[in-house]
Write a protein that holds these residues in place. Structure first.
Motif, mmCIF file in Angstrom:
data_model
loop_
_atom_site.group_PDB
_atom_site.id
_atom_site.type_symbol
_atom_site.label_atom_id
_atom_site.label_comp_id
_atom_site.label_asym_id
_atom_site.label_seq_id
_atom_site.Cartn_x
_atom_site.Cartn_y
_atom_site.Cartn_z
ATOM 1 N N LEU A 192 -54.096 12.533 38.948
ATOM 2 C CA LEU A 192 -53.177 11.761 39.794
ATOM 3 C C LEU A 192 -53.613 11.866 41.250
ATOM 4 O O LEU A 192 -54.150 12.901 41.677
ATOM 5 C CB LEU A 192 -51.747 12.276 39.671
ATOM 6 C CG LEU A 192 -50.930 11.830 38.473
ATOM 7 C CD1 LEU A 192 -49.527 12.435 38.531
ATOM 8 C CD2 LEU A 192 -50.838 10.322 38.390
ATOM 9 N N ALA A 231 -47.037 19.413 36.229
ATOM 10 C CA ALA A 231 -47.657 18.106 36.451
ATOM 11 C C ALA A 231 -49.113 18.253 36.888
ATOM 12 O O ALA A 231 -49.971 17.464 36.475
ATOM 13 C CB ALA A 231 -46.863 17.318 37.491
ATOM 14 N N PHE A 256 -51.575 16.340 34.556
ATOM 15 C CA PHE A 256 -52.125 15.115 35.140
ATOM 16 C C PHE A 256 -53.049 15.433 36.318
ATOM 17 O O PHE A 256 -52.755 15.074 37.466
ATOM 18 C CB PHE A 256 -50.992 14.193 35.611
ATOM 19 C CG PHE A 256 -49.884 14.017 34.605
ATOM 20 C CD1 PHE A 256 -50.125 13.392 33.387
ATOM 21 C CD2 PHE A 256 -48.610 14.490 34.872
ATOM 22 C CE1 PHE A 256 -49.115 13.240 32.456
ATOM 23 C CE2 PHE A 256 -47.588 14.330 33.951
ATOM 24 C CZ PHE A 256 -47.842 13.708 32.732
ATOM 25 N N THR A 280 -44.541 10.378 42.979
ATOM 26 C CA THR A 280 -45.765 9.976 42.284
ATOM 27 C C THR A 280 -45.699 10.340 40.814
ATOM 28 O O THR A 280 -46.002 9.520 39.943
ATOM 29 C CB THR A 280 -46.993 10.642 42.944
ATOM 30 O OG1 THR A 280 -47.018 10.312 44.332
ATOM 31 C CG2 THR A 280 -48.283 10.197 42.275
ATOM 32 N N VAL A 281 -45.313 11.576 40.520
ATOM 33 C CA VAL A 281 -45.244 12.038 39.132
ATOM 34 C C VAL A 281 -44.150 11.304 38.376
ATOM 35 O O VAL A 281 -44.363 10.860 37.238
ATOM 36 C CB VAL A 281 -45.033 13.567 39.062
ATOM 37 C CG1 VAL A 281 -44.900 14.026 37.608
ATOM 38 C CG2 VAL A 281 -46.184 14.299 39.744
ATOM 39 N N SER A 282 -42.990 11.140 38.994
ATOM 40 C CA SER A 282 -41.899 10.457 38.287
ATOM 41 C C SER A 282 -42.285 9.007 37.987
ATOM 42 O O SER A 282 -42.040 8.512 36.884
ATOM 43 C CB SER A 282 -40.579 10.552 39.066
ATOM 44 O OG SER A 282 -40.665 9.927 40.310
ATOM 45 N N GLU A 283 -42.906 8.328 38.934
ATOM 46 C CA GLU A 283 -43.330 6.948 38.692
ATOM 47 C C GLU A 283 -44.403 6.885 37.605
ATOM 48 O O GLU A 283 -44.373 5.997 36.749
ATOM 49 C CB GLU A 283 -43.847 6.315 39.981
ATOM 50 C CG GLU A 283 -44.086 4.827 39.844
ATOM 51 C CD GLU A 283 -44.347 4.147 41.169
ATOM 52 O OE1 GLU A 283 -45.292 3.340 41.234
ATOM 53 O OE2 GLU A 283 -43.601 4.419 42.129
ATOM 54 N N HIS A 284 -45.318 7.841 37.604
ATOM 55 C CA HIS A 284 -46.355 7.907 36.563
ATOM 56 C C HIS A 284 -45.732 8.008 35.167
ATOM 57 O O HIS A 284 -46.256 7.475 34.196
ATOM 58 C CB HIS A 284 -47.287 9.102 36.822
ATOM 59 C CG HIS A 284 -48.330 9.299 35.790
ATOM 60 N ND1 HIS A 284 -49.424 8.470 35.675
ATOM 61 C CD2 HIS A 284 -48.445 10.227 34.799
ATOM 62 C CE1 HIS A 284 -50.179 8.882 34.661
ATOM 63 N NE2 HIS A 284 -49.594 9.944 34.119
ATOM 64 N N LEU A 285 -44.582 8.678 35.093
ATOM 65 C CA LEU A 285 -43.901 8.865 33.812
ATOM 66 C C LEU A 285 -42.830 7.800 33.541
ATOM 67 O O LEU A 285 -42.083 7.903 32.574
ATOM 68 C CB LEU A 285 -43.280 10.264 33.754
ATOM 69 C CG LEU A 285 -44.305 11.396 33.702
ATOM 70 C CD1 LEU A 285 -43.622 12.745 33.852
ATOM 71 C CD2 LEU A 285 -45.106 11.340 32.416
ATOM 72 N N LYS A 313 -38.347 5.511 38.225
ATOM 73 C CA LYS A 313 -38.433 5.039 39.617
ATOM 74 C C LYS A 313 -37.468 5.831 40.482
ATOM 75 O O LYS A 313 -36.261 5.809 40.278
ATOM 76 C CB LYS A 313 -38.097 3.552 39.689
ATOM 77 C CG LYS A 313 -38.172 2.998 41.088
ATOM 78 C CD LYS A 313 -38.874 1.677 41.130
ATOM 79 C CE LYS A 313 -38.838 1.023 42.477
ATOM 80 N NZ LYS A 313 -39.497 1.700 43.539
ATOM 81 N N HIS A 324 -49.383 14.980 43.493
ATOM 82 C CA HIS A 324 -48.387 15.439 42.526
ATOM 83 C C HIS A 324 -46.994 15.522 43.153
ATOM 84 O O HIS A 324 -46.156 16.304 42.721
ATOM 85 C CB HIS A 324 -48.831 16.773 41.911
ATOM 86 C CG HIS A 324 -50.078 16.604 41.116
ATOM 87 N ND1 HIS A 324 -51.328 16.750 41.676
ATOM 88 C CD2 HIS A 324 -50.260 16.246 39.825
ATOM 89 C CE1 HIS A 324 -52.238 16.506 40.751
ATOM 90 N NE2 HIS A 324 -51.624 16.204 39.618
#
Length: 162
Positions: free
Chosen positions: A125, A118, A122, A132-137, A140, A128
């Motif tokens: 962002l 990540a 990214f 944060t990363v899971s929500e970006h992708l 939830k 990381h």
């Protein structure tokens, strides 16, 4: 990566004593199985910061199985799959410590790190962290620091970027 086991450990104390394990099995890019279990940690005590993080206490794990008993059920599920974790050095370290604690021969699992990937994918962002990363992708994470919820988020990330 299409086939892997996403894994997450919650720990009870500074000794990396595992108190819960979450595993998500992915085949052909699809989640096919999930596993969660509490583990009686060794040594069996919980630091305040650990309980503050995940909410587990000694009373939650007092009657739980010990690591070798829980891990035996997991090895049947993960077979020869590579393991994926968000911050894999932590999770691999936990696994190694607990293998050594119980005099188990460590099988040199192949680990991949969604945190490292990540950071590469990214760089802009805000941070990381897993949520944060899971929500970006588009995933939830509702129950952060629950081992299964974190393994599910890790799997969602890995399906998209590994």
């Amino acid at each position: 990566m299409k086939n892997f086991a996403a894994i997450d450990f919650e720990t009870a104390n500074q000794h990396r004593s595992i108190c819960s394990i979450g595993v998500v099995i992915v085949e052909n890019g699809v989640i096919i199985d999930k596993f969660y279990e509490l583990v009686k940690p060794e040594p069996n005590f919980f630091c305040g910061w650990a309980t503050d993080c995940h909410g587990l206490t000694k009373s939650d794990t007092q009657k739980a199985k010990i690591f070798p008993e829980v891990w035996e059920a997991i090895t049947e599920k993960i077979k020869d799959l590579p393991l994926v974790a968000h911050n894999s050095p932590f999770d691999e370290g936990c696994l190694r410590v607990n293998y050594a604690l119980y005099d188990m021969e460590y099988p040199d699992y192949q680990f991949y790190c969604t945190l490292q990937k990540a950071r590469e994918e990214f760089p802009n962002l805000l941070n990381h962290q897993l949520q944060t990363v899971s929500e970006h992708l588009g995933f939830k994470l509702d129950n952060h620091h629950h081992a299964l919820a974190d393994a599910e988020a890790c799997a969602a990330i890995a399906i998209k970027i590994l």
